[in-house]
Design a protein around this motif. Sequence first.
Motif, PDB file in Angstrom:
ATOM      1  N   PRO A   4       0.810  -1.219   0.000  1.00 32.79           N
ATOM      2  CA  PRO A   4       0.000   0.000   0.000  1.00 32.79           C
ATOM      3  C   PRO A   4       0.844   1.270   0.000  1.00 32.79           C
ATOM      4  N   LEU A   5       0.281   2.344  -0.544  1.00 33.83           N
ATOM      5  CA  LEU A   5       0.911   3.652  -0.461  1.00 33.83           C
ATOM      6  C   LEU A   5       0.571   4.340   0.853  1.00 33.83           C
ATOM      7  N   LEU A   6      -0.684   4.166   1.295  1.00 33.97           N
ATOM      8  CA  LEU A   6      -1.168   4.901   2.461  1.00 33.97           C
ATOM      9  C   LEU A   6      -1.563   3.928   3.564  1.00 33.97           C
ATOM     10  N   LEU A   7      -0.772   3.887   4.621  1.00 33.99           N
ATOM     11  CA  LEU A   7      -1.113   3.088   5.799  1.00 33.99           C
ATOM     12  C   LEU A   7      -2.120   3.840   6.662  1.00 33.99           C
ATOM     13  N   ASP A   8      -2.632   3.160   7.679  1.00 32.81           N
ATOM     14  CA  ASP A   8      -3.692   3.751   8.498  1.00 32.81           C
ATOM     15  C   ASP A   8      -3.271   5.066   9.155  1.00 32.81           C
ATOM     16  N   ASP A   9      -1.995   5.207   9.485  1.00 27.59           N
ATOM     17  CA  ASP A   9      -1.529   6.406  10.194  1.00 27.59           C
ATOM     18  C   ASP A   9      -0.793   7.366   9.266  1.00 27.59           C
ATOM     19  N   ALA A  10      -1.159   7.364   7.979  1.00 27.36           N
ATOM     20  CA  ALA A  10      -0.417   8.165   7.001  1.00 27.36           C
ATOM     21  C   ALA A  10      -0.629   9.667   7.167  1.00 27.36           C
ATOM     22  N   LEU A  11      -1.790  10.087   7.660  1.00 22.43           N
ATOM     23  CA  LEU A  11      -2.114  11.510   7.745  1.00 22.43           C
ATOM     24  C   LEU A  11      -1.967  12.008   9.175  1.00 22.43           C
ATOM     25  N   VAL A  12      -1.146  13.037   9.371  1.00 20.43           N
ATOM     26  CA  VAL A  12      -0.930  13.596  10.704  1.00 20.43           C
ATOM     27  C   VAL A  12      -0.955  15.114  10.631  1.00 20.43           C
ATOM     28  N   ALA A  13      -1.269  15.732  11.773  1.00 16.42           N
ATOM     29  CA  ALA A  13      -1.284  17.186  11.870  1.00 16.42           C
ATOM     30  C   ALA A  13       0.116  17.703  12.180  1.00 16.42           C
ATOM     31  N   THR A  14       0.431  18.869  11.661  1.00 15.19           N
ATOM     32  CA  THR A  14       1.664  19.573  12.001  1.00 15.19           C
ATOM     33  C   THR A  14       1.305  20.967  12.502  1.00 15.19           C
ATOM     34  N   MET A  83      -4.434  23.834   7.125  1.00 10.34           N
ATOM     35  CA  MET A  83      -4.855  23.283   8.416  1.00 10.34           C
ATOM     36  C   MET A  83      -6.111  22.437   8.198  1.00 10.34           C
ATOM     37  N   LEU A  84      -6.108  21.238   8.733  1.00  2.00           N
ATOM     38  CA  LEU A  84      -7.228  20.330   8.577  1.00  2.00           C
ATOM     39  C   LEU A  84      -7.952  20.149   9.903  1.00  2.00           C
ATOM     40  N   PRO A  85      -9.273  20.132   9.892  1.00  2.00           N
ATOM     41  CA  PRO A  85     -10.010  19.891  11.139  1.00  2.00           C
ATOM     42  C   PRO A  85      -9.859  18.442  11.579  1.00  2.00           C
ATOM     43  N   PRO A  86     -10.071  18.170  12.854  1.00  2.00           N
ATOM     44  CA  PRO A  86      -9.993  16.785  13.332  1.00  2.00           C
ATOM     45  C   PRO A  86     -11.004  15.902  12.606  1.00  2.00           C
ATOM     46  N   GLY A  87     -10.709  14.603  12.578  1.00  2.00           N
ATOM     47  CA  GLY A  87     -11.617  13.658  11.961  1.00  2.00           C
ATOM     48  C   GLY A  87     -11.050  13.050  10.697  1.00  2.00           C
ATOM     49  N   ALA A  88     -11.930  12.408   9.935  1.00  2.00           N
ATOM     50  CA  ALA A  88     -11.499  11.700   8.736  1.00  2.00           C
ATOM     51  C   ALA A  88     -11.479  12.627   7.530  1.00  2.00           C
ATOM     52  N   HIS A  89     -10.554  12.359   6.626  1.00  2.00           N
ATOM     53  CA  HIS A  89     -10.431  13.148   5.394  1.00  2.00           C
ATOM     54  C   HIS A  89     -10.197  12.201   4.219  1.00  2.00           C
ATOM     55  N   ASP A  90     -10.811  12.545   3.093  1.00  2.00           N
ATOM     56  CA  ASP A  90     -10.581  11.784   1.869  1.00  2.00           C
ATOM     57  C   ASP A  90      -9.283  12.269   1.242  1.00  2.00           C
ATOM     58  N   VAL A  91      -8.327  11.357   1.144  1.00  2.00           N
ATOM     59  CA  VAL A  91      -6.986  11.719   0.672  1.00  2.00           C
ATOM     60  C   VAL A  91      -6.642  10.862  -0.544  1.00  2.00           C
ATOM     61  N   ARG A 118      -8.056   6.996  -0.142  1.00  2.00           N
ATOM     62  CA  ARG A 118      -8.752   6.406   0.996  1.00  2.00           C
ATOM     63  C   ARG A 118      -9.060   7.475   2.040  1.00  2.00           C
ATOM     64  N   ALA A 119      -9.999   7.138   2.926  1.00  2.00           N
ATOM     65  CA  ALA A 119     -10.316   8.019   4.042  1.00  2.00           C
ATOM     66  C   ALA A 119      -9.311   7.763   5.158  1.00  2.00           C
ATOM     67  N   LEU A 120      -8.724   8.842   5.674  1.00  2.00           N
ATOM     68  CA  LEU A 120      -7.713   8.737   6.725  1.00  2.00           C
ATOM     69  C   LEU A 120      -8.069   9.631   7.885  1.00  2.00           C
ATOM     70  N   GLY A 121      -7.942   9.087   9.099  1.00  2.00           N
ATOM     71  CA  GLY A 121      -8.107   9.902  10.284  1.00  2.00           C
ATOM     72  C   GLY A 121      -6.886  10.782  10.484  1.00  2.00           C
ATOM     73  N   LEU A 122      -7.100  11.996  10.966  1.00  2.00           N
ATOM     74  CA  LEU A 122      -5.997  12.933  11.191  1.00  2.00           C
ATOM     75  C   LEU A 122      -5.346  12.644  12.531  1.00  2.00           C
ATOM     76  N   GLY A 123      -4.133  12.132  12.505  1.00  2.00           N
ATOM     77  CA  GLY A 123      -3.405  11.873  13.739  1.00  2.00           C
ATOM     78  C   GLY A 123      -2.789  13.143  14.292  1.00  2.00           C
ATOM     79  N   ASP A 124      -2.302  13.055  15.528  1.00  2.00           N
ATOM     80  CA  ASP A 124      -1.749  14.248  16.165  1.00  2.00           C
ATOM     81  C   ASP A 124      -0.253  14.151  16.383  1.00  2.00           C
ATOM     82  N   THR A 125       0.389  13.154  15.748  1.00  2.00           N
ATOM     83  CA  THR A 125       1.831  13.042  15.933  1.00  2.00           C
ATOM     84  C   THR A 125       2.438  12.393  14.708  1.00  2.00           C
ATOM     85  N   ALA A 126       3.675  12.744  14.411  1.00  2.00           N
ATOM     86  CA  ALA A 126       4.395  12.140  13.288  1.00  2.00           C
ATOM     87  C   ALA A 126       5.433  11.152  13.764  1.00  2.00           C
TER      88      ALA A 126
END
Length: 479
Positions: A4-14, A83-91, A118-126
């Motif tokens: 896969p290109l995008l694992l479950d924790d692929a999207l995080v906030a900075t 800046m992305l709001p918390p929750g899931a995002h279509d990426v 895929r839809a990814l939840g926005l994590g809070d750490t990289a």
Amino acid sequence: MALPLLLDDALVATDSGFALRVSLPWIRSMPLAAVTDLSVRVDGSPAAVTIRLEGRDVEPRALAAEQGWWFIQDRLELRGERMLPPGAHDVSVSFELVVPYLQAGPTGPLTLPFRAERALGLGDTASPRPHRTAGQSTVREPEAARQGDAGDWTISASAFNWTPEVIRAERPAADIAVGIAADGVASTIEVEAGQVWRSFPEPSDAEVDAFRERLAAAGGAVSIVGASLDDWASPTRRRTEEERLAFLVPQLRAAARAGARGVRVPFGQPGPELLRLAQPVLDELGVVLYEEIQGQQTLDVPAVAANLEQLVQLDDPRIRVLIDISMLMPALPPSYLEELRRGGVDEELVRRLETEWRAPETHRAVIETLREGRVPPAVHTLFMNLLVRFGRSDIAELEPLLPLTSGVHLKFWDLDDTDGRVSRPIGDIGAALRRTGFAGTLTSEWGGHEWLDADPATTTRSHLDLARRALAAASVAAR
């Protein structure tokens, strides 16, 4: 797909937006410059990104000038200022990957498109996920079960079977490879230089030494190192023969340092001039260069026949053949056919592949389906296995190769052995090799992880058991 290109924790906030961490969907590390036409969309809108490389930000178009490598277990970090709001995002992310060791024609290397959405939840750490120590939660088998011998032949396992786990990067690639021995799957293993060593394509002495010592402490040893010969320095410039040698030599030295018998490259890729240049190096290091023939390669193709004749004339024990039994497939794997069905391939063609795989008419139907654009995009890459990786040869057609053969890949895709579709090619090659005094290694290599989500250790153990039985039966029949 298991790569896969995008694992479950692929999207995080900075602090300034987001980071999208993209996995390398390939079987070995690749040059950063091989990534082109990178594009990202978030919630339906294009997202401008830069690539974070060792603390600096690089524009996607500037990757072409980068000299570094994308290690198979690392993720390419794409940074956006939105800046992305918390929750899931279509990426979605897409790019093209230039494969510098595979040629697409006379003018350049193979270029493959990759896309994931895929839809990814926005994590809070990289922060990276923790690594697990090799063998930590696996029950060791009794010592007798760890032996790799079938009669007087050595049966090994390829670390390639663990490729999806390597890409998930939940533990280091070296730990995974050492774990094959530590967990009792096999005491002799084949490794891929572009997977196990971060310093590829010039593996460092320290990294190779550490791996060899850890593997030895686990009761293991390396049989063969899968090497790469990147013929293309860029999409438009082919390496000279001297540059090709310079690319290969560090991998030869690493294999010798790791205690391997030699390195493996595709059949015919080196060519006469590189072989001439490599011979003194092979002698100095005491390693073998194996040319691997596989899939739909056949000896009636002029280029293949010419390369075989060249090897015969060289008659150099340091340059040998490795046969992959994907050449000898009596039928296609049911799991593969089911994947084609799920992907929307025409049912009439799938039924023909199921019942008449070796018929010339079936091959023509595959070509026509591809040329007419009737292969669904989602399974296009998978469909190409029908033209490249799955072979229709009989064992008698391989007889001219056998005197030069010092290694075999016991390729399998799934474990459905109905009508001997898995065991028959193993028995056929085993019986043929008995007649030639073969004394090399036979390696369990699983290719089905491209579409099957199965535990590699369990799958490989089961295949090794099946292979030993098939080889033993062939040996008894040959007496």
